[in-house]
Write an enzyme that holds these catalytic residues in place. Sequence first.
Site, short mmCIF file in Angstrom:
data_model
loop_
_atom_site.label_atom_id
_atom_site.label_comp_id
_atom_site.label_asym_id
_atom_site.label_seq_id
_atom_site.Cartn_x
_atom_site.Cartn_y
_atom_site.Cartn_z
CG ASP A 1 8.01 92.91 23.33
OD1 ASP A 1 8.19 94.13 23.44
OD2 ASP A 1 8.89 92.06 23.63
CB ALA A 2 10.52 93.20 18.50
CD GLU B 1 6.55 104.33 7.01
OE1 GLU B 1 7.09 104.71 8.08
OE2 GLU B 1 6.95 104.69 5.89
CD GLN C 1 2.48 103.89 18.17
OE1 GLN C 1 3.52 104.38 18.55
NE2 GLN C 1 2.45 102.82 17.41
CG ASP D 1 4.76 97.60 14.56
OD1 ASP D 1 5.57 98.33 13.96
OD2 ASP D 1 4.03 98.03 15.48
CG ASP E 1 11.80 100.49 10.83
OD1 ASP E 1 12.15 101.65 11.15
OD2 ASP E 1 10.97 100.26 9.94
#
Lengths: 316, 316, 316, 316
Positions: free
Chosen positions: B141-142, B90, B35, B110, B159
């Site tokens: 990957d969760a 975050e 991203q 995350d 989240d």
Amino acid sequence: YSQRKSCWYEEEIEENLRWCFALNSILHTGATQFQDIQLLDTKPFGKALVIDGKLQSAEIDEFIYHESLVHPALLHHPNPKTIFVMGGGEGSTARELLRHKTVDKVVMCDIDEEVVEFCKSYLAANSEAFCDPRLELIINDARAELEKREDKYDVIIGDLADPLEGGPCYQLYTKTFYELTVKPKLMQGGIFVTQAGPAGVFSHTEVFTCIFNTLKQVFKYVVPYSAHIPSYADIWGWVMASDYPITLSPDELDLRMKQRINGENRYLDGKTFVSASTLSKAVRKSLDVETHVYTEGAARFIYGHGHGSTHKNDHA
Amino acid sequence: YSQRKSCWYEEEIEENLRWCFALNSILHTGATQFQDIQLLDTKPFGKALVIDGKLQSAEIDEFIYHESLVHPALLHHPNPKTIFVMGGGEGSTARELLRHKTVDKVVMCDIDEEVVEFCKSYLAANSEAFCDPRLELIINDARAELEKREDKYDVIIGDLADPLEGGPCYQLYTKTFYELTVKPKLMQGGIFVTQAGPAGVFSHTEVFTCIFNTLKQVFKYVVPYSAHIPSYADIWGWVMASDYPITLSPDELDLRMKQRINGENRYLDGKTFVSASTLSKAVRKSLDVETHVYTEGAARFIYGHGHGSTHKNDHA
Amino acid sequence: YSQRKSCWYEEEIEENLRWCFALNSILHTGATQFQDIQLLDTKPFGKALVIDGKLQSAEIDEFIYHESLVHPALLHHPNPKTIFVMGGGEGSTARELLRHKTVDKVVMCDIDEEVVEFCKSYLAANSEAFCDPRLELIINDARAELEKREDKYDVIIGDLADPLEGGPCYQLYTKTFYELTVKPKLMQGGIFVTQAGPAGVFSHTEVFTCIFNTLKQVFKYVVPYSAHIPSYADIWGWVMASDYPITLSPDELDLRMKQRINGENRYLDGKTFVSASTLSKAVRKSLDVETHVYTEGAARFIYGHGHGSTHKNDHA
Amino acid sequence: YSQRKSCWYEEEIEENLRWCFALNSILHTGATQFQDIQLLDTKPFGKALVIDGKLQSAEIDEFIYHESLVHPALLHHPNPKTIFVMGGGEGSTARELLRHKTVDKVVMCDIDEEVVEFCKSYLAANSEAFCDPRLELIINDARAELEKREDKYDVIIGDLADPLEGGPCYQLYTKTFYELTVKPKLMQGGIFVTQAGPAGVFSHTEVFTCIFNTLKQVFKYVVPYSAHIPSYADIWGWVMASDYPITLSPDELDLRMKQRINGENRYLDGKTFVSASTLSKAVRKSLDVETHVYTEGAARFIYGHGHGSTHKNDHA
């Protein structure tokens, strides 16, 4: 494929914050004796009334503001028959009031005749209300009118611009005004309710807490509440005040709505009011510690104080 | 005299709606494997983390989002010791979790290592949390991580970015995922909570009602709630779900906060949660009538569906 | 796929006209004793120096402004050795001057030391010029400095903000100043040149024609010329003045450039100057009929007159 | 006191560059079979015609574009009687043509009937032209029409969108089209002229040099020229081409204007054309080295090539 929008309405909510709506068209631009008015057709919020460069009311969500302003006070009153509205020239407040079967008479007193005429012509949703025989429309300063009249009212409603010191409506938020003008004009059991500016986690300190605190000096029972209004990009606040207790359960509120209000509310019901009147920790804390009272003598001028918070510019 | 601001951050919340913040500076601009990220210093909201052109988190009000995501689930749990966070790179979610004295272990998973590293370096408010020995930080990957592990958790937290079909997180919102991956990893008495997209009077139909309805297919008790986040210019939603009742009075919540949480919350307390979990009429009505369930097989692609609603782009 | 840009610099060229550049970063923001300064890294125009909210100079096209300001006067002079620059703190004017092999000495007199220091540090393209031993850098008011010095100059250059009445540089554009301060300091054969504000089909009436007409009262030969500067979104103007004829053919200009100037110009050559000094019909007509003369006594204050036309805010 | 403007038209001239006009009103928004059209009333530039999100023509400065497109070709022709216009649906090109006393017949061929009808209704400045009996208005593809007709013309004018590969007008800028369609339809002494896209110091490489170079392959004499158009925030270019010499002194041009054109030009006269056709060093250099020729077979697709440069979207 959806093309980039090229025409925009842009509002500076604060000096550092802008809120912009794509435009379909600019339906009207003009100036009355008191203020500049625009009627815009916006893509995200439908027709929008802009006064002195500030969004007043948008077609798709004004019901949140006006249901919140009108119904809690009328529902908590045992039998509201006569209502006095300070400001409200747009007509939406009258429209909500006139949905109440108990209401015999609504006196709406706005200072700006041209805005009233403008809204009569352009805002279709309120045209029926403007024709209702129970509505008495007065063009005058709200204080002068209220003092002149000998009538008392079951509910008095403040649908005015925020109490910016130096602003047109400041004196209609002072302790003296509430004590000497408003309270004496309430019938027994009467309730006063006023819009009370932004009430967000940060913005509630602009005027909301002071309006609350000022009313607390004058009335025995004071109920602050709030709701998110998408087109304002903020939470908005109102305060109800009375010398009689203002407490109903959600079920009682729902029952009274059913019995007394024609048509169905889109926003407000009993549970919504419970939520609206249960303020968040930060706001409750500020209400608890607020000591400032709006007075005519001691008007503090706070620089930029309410920039962006002028909700209602109806000079009443 | 205050000069017009000349540097602005501009976000298209929807195609027809823009939200613009005056800028102090652009602290960082870059791209990870997954991203684009920006860290901006904005005048109205402080430091702001922007991922793929969407505001994720702003310094002055992220506490509302993160307190709302974390504390209700942990407080309703009798004794939450182990927590699994999907996404959350975050660090703010971990920060709030680690304030709970009962918590022994937080697994935060995350997918984007660079975002995590970036936030570690730049977000001072979370630096202590990143160093806490109770935090286990996993880059993966969760879903894969959750399936691989044999541990169960008292609370699992989503989240993640919104369930846009075709988006990176869609599969982490499906009935199958909840049923076959999440629920089996909850300990007895366990609670799952997820961010659930915008929950405003109009915006709640984007994903909030579907997330609620999907969870309702899988869990016995499902509690939706919401809060206004000024920097998002909207109300935001979360949904808690469990096979065990989730009900505490405001006083019980306040008591548990006092007993279990280090430091004081800025946003959430017992009454705030009552208000947050008492949704307005329009939203409750939509929740009641929602029939859509997120499934991997039957993903409806709704054009532009979640445009502007991508809250969390942490691909987990 | 190219993402929408989210960070923008926005300038109000006029009250009704905005010019916006996507930003890479905000390199510096600050305030000197005299003015606010910003150095921005913009996507369309590279590094941009902004003073008091007005773009002064952009990396990718400042050469147009500075070649146009400097070379015509020096080339038309038979042997320019000594130059006095009023303003010019950015250093680009000095840079272009020092490319002339004939030049022995450049006195650059800017009032704002901090801007000069700032430009020295940040504008790499001018760092060599700032170190050139032929450059004498003075921090002072240009008028005071010019009056104090006993030296005369072959060329005097006005690289100043526009003559807004009430603005910092107005007095440096008056007939008195030209007559009593500038002209006496020119050597025999000397040429004065000044930037002269916007010179577009509409914008040339702001200050360009008045500067021209004022100089015409004082000097025997006056040559106005102009060039399009993309980052200004307008045509810009300059005026040369002398008591000696200013006429060279394009070929003579090209020859002198070859002989006298180190390196090659990017914008200006003989033909370009022919085009630049052949003004369009509308502009020539306005120059012909202009009667206003800038005088200290008779300063007309024209409301909003030069709004947006403050090119150079170097208070010299 | 002048209030901040709240309604804006915003154009992305390039991806990184925006140009914004305050709005009085949105006079019309609609879509024809071929394109989206808007007529806006802007504060800085008067009524503005916007096609597919790009400004085509603004009331206060369209005269610069249209005088520049029309008069140089007609004036250089010894006796222009018959004219063919490809595109030009707006009517302004016809208006300028019909001012020439020598002109007997103007064939204007635009593909979009609705745009033509729209301009007829809304653009008062052109209404006389639309009624002139010398005007023959054809709705057709310009190439098909030109090929079908047996007539030849003294002047053929290209008033079309830029030659974006894949765009509607690309084929009307190719060498083949010029060679096999345009040139055979020119009478002896005939001149072809076309708008040729942006011609600024940087923007001239988009299409201007290629149009010039392509015409140079087909015609013996080719004259490029340019002018600043304030509402485009750029210099614009045109190219004239003929197999007969195109050279007149400014005085000859001025004389012919006097003799042949009704009324007075606002922009163009002999000197203006000298200036316009004397290009700056950078542009001349690019014209000299350009090797690309527009051909139907070898259309290079350059990504984003002409983004923002679509001047005329009249599909002809």
